[in-house]
Write a protein that holds these residues in place. Sequence first.
Motif, PDB file in Angstrom:
ATOM      1  N   HIS A  94       0.901  -6.283   1.072  1.00 36.00           N
ATOM      2  CA  HIS A  94       0.884  -7.659   0.578  1.00 36.00           C
ATOM      3  C   HIS A  94       2.282  -8.118   0.180  1.00 36.00           C
ATOM      4  CE1 HIS A  94       0.119 -10.640  -2.813  1.00 36.00           C
ATOM      5  NE2 HIS A  94      -0.222 -11.263  -1.718  1.00 36.00           N
ATOM      6  N   GLN A  95       3.038  -7.251  -0.466  1.00 39.65           N
ATOM      7  CA  GLN A  95       4.383  -7.607  -0.907  1.00 39.65           C
ATOM      8  C   GLN A  95       5.290  -7.915   0.275  1.00 39.65           C
ATOM      9  OE1 GLN A  95       5.275  -8.210  -4.000  1.00 39.65           O
ATOM     10  NE2 GLN A  95       7.310  -8.815  -3.289  1.00 39.65           N
ATOM     11  N   ARG A  96       5.099  -7.175   1.356  1.00 41.66           N
ATOM     12  CA  ARG A  96       5.919  -7.401   2.552  1.00 41.66           C
ATOM     13  C   ARG A  96       5.696  -8.812   3.092  1.00 41.66           C
ATOM     14  NH1 ARG A  96       4.925  -6.066   7.952  1.00 41.66           N
ATOM     15  NH2 ARG A  96       3.031  -4.951   7.370  1.00 41.66           N
ATOM     16  N   TYR A  97       4.442  -9.241   3.135  1.00 41.30           N
ATOM     17  CA  TYR A  97       4.158 -10.590   3.615  1.00 41.30           C
ATOM     18  C   TYR A  97       4.589 -11.645   2.597  1.00 41.30           C
ATOM     19  CZ  TYR A  97       1.708  -8.944   7.741  1.00 41.30           C
ATOM     20  OH  TYR A  97       1.414  -8.366   8.955  1.00 41.30           O
ATOM     21  N   CYS A  98       4.483 -11.328   1.315  1.00 44.75           N
ATOM     22  CA  CYS A  98       4.948 -12.260   0.279  1.00 44.75           C
ATOM     23  C   CYS A  98       6.429 -12.562   0.449  1.00 44.75           C
ATOM     24  CB  CYS A  98       4.696 -11.678  -1.113  1.00 44.75           C
ATOM     25  SG  CYS A  98       3.015 -11.913  -1.709  1.00 44.75           S
ATOM     26  N   GLU A  99       7.201 -11.537   0.769  1.00 43.37           N
ATOM     27  CA  GLU A  99       8.635 -11.736   0.967  1.00 43.37           C
ATOM     28  C   GLU A  99       8.898 -12.644   2.167  1.00 43.37           C
ATOM     29  OE1 GLU A  99      11.013 -10.837  -1.104  1.00 43.37           O
ATOM     30  OE2 GLU A  99       9.442 -10.007  -2.393  1.00 43.37           O
ATOM     31  N   LEU A 100       8.086 -12.501   3.212  1.00 45.53           N
ATOM     32  CA  LEU A 100       8.229 -13.383   4.377  1.00 45.53           C
ATOM     33  C   LEU A 100       7.914 -14.828   3.997  1.00 45.53           C
ATOM     34  CD1 LEU A 100       6.540 -11.243   7.201  1.00 45.53           C
ATOM     35  CD2 LEU A 100       8.978 -11.702   6.911  1.00 45.53           C
ATOM     36  N   TYR A 101       6.822 -15.021   3.238  1.00 44.19           N
ATOM     37  CA  TYR A 101       6.445 -16.373   2.823  1.00 44.19           C
ATOM     38  C   TYR A 101       7.508 -16.987   1.915  1.00 44.19           C
ATOM     39  CZ  TYR A 101       1.767 -15.289   4.606  1.00 44.19           C
ATOM     40  OH  TYR A 101       0.711 -14.950   5.403  1.00 44.19           O
ATOM     41  N   LYS A 102       8.036 -16.190   0.993  1.00 37.34           N
ATOM     42  CA  LYS A 102       9.076 -16.688   0.088  1.00 37.34           C
ATOM     43  C   LYS A 102      10.291 -17.166   0.872  1.00 37.34           C
ATOM     44  CE  LYS A 102       7.957 -13.755  -3.897  1.00 37.34           C
ATOM     45  NZ  LYS A 102       8.424 -12.599  -4.713  1.00 37.34           N
TER      46      LYS A 102
END
Length: 241
Positions: A94-102
């Motif tokens: 989840h954190q990996r995708y959060c970084e992409l969204y950010k």
Amino acid sequence: MRAASHKATSYFAARQDEPPSRTISSPRRLSREESQRQTRARLIEVGRQHFLAYGLGGAVAEKIAEEAGYSRGALYSNFAGKEDLFVAVMQEEHQRYCELYKAIYRDNGDSEKMLQELRTTYIDMLVNPEWVILWAEFQSEAVRNKEMQSRYRQFYHAMVQDSVNRLTEHIENGSLLCKMSPSNFVLAMSSFAHGLALRQRVVGSQPSERTTRKLIGEVFDTLIRTHAGEWKVDSHRPLNP
């Protein structure tokens, strides 16, 4: 004697012209915190592979530790057990995708471009075979196991709230418009898309991955836009479930 003296002088002169030898320094010793982070990262990496291959029920903590290059004790000093390790795997995903969204939100001044990149990244995540497997495993284990159910709920609510907060910010500043409240949009999209992506992985050709991506994209486009004035949005009043 003169010949010997000349040779000695020539030798030392040549040595003076050579570059100084490099001192080989020993590698810096990791601090306790760095070593622990390295151990956790390796266990999460190997654990992820085992959970994908064998599921949470079939994965064996001792084998994960052995393949990672650590003892069983090292695993249990970093995680309460394989269930705890599984949650750590999901949090990292989840954190990996959060970084992409950010990065998409941060780097795009163009609302249309931002929305298209969000749409593509969101669909990429949902139809990713490994994400589908891990997410389905998390849900099925939560149905059977009360403790995992509690962990799943915490993870799910945190994931949803993060998405809702980011979407709300862009709706309120006028860069995005949505036909639903942010919370209902995230709930509807995630439920529909996760279910459809799982069905595609299980059934196969009906629908195909291409059709699955298209359907998720069409629902996304129906609910959220960038063109001002087309929809009135109440971002604070969720619909009754």
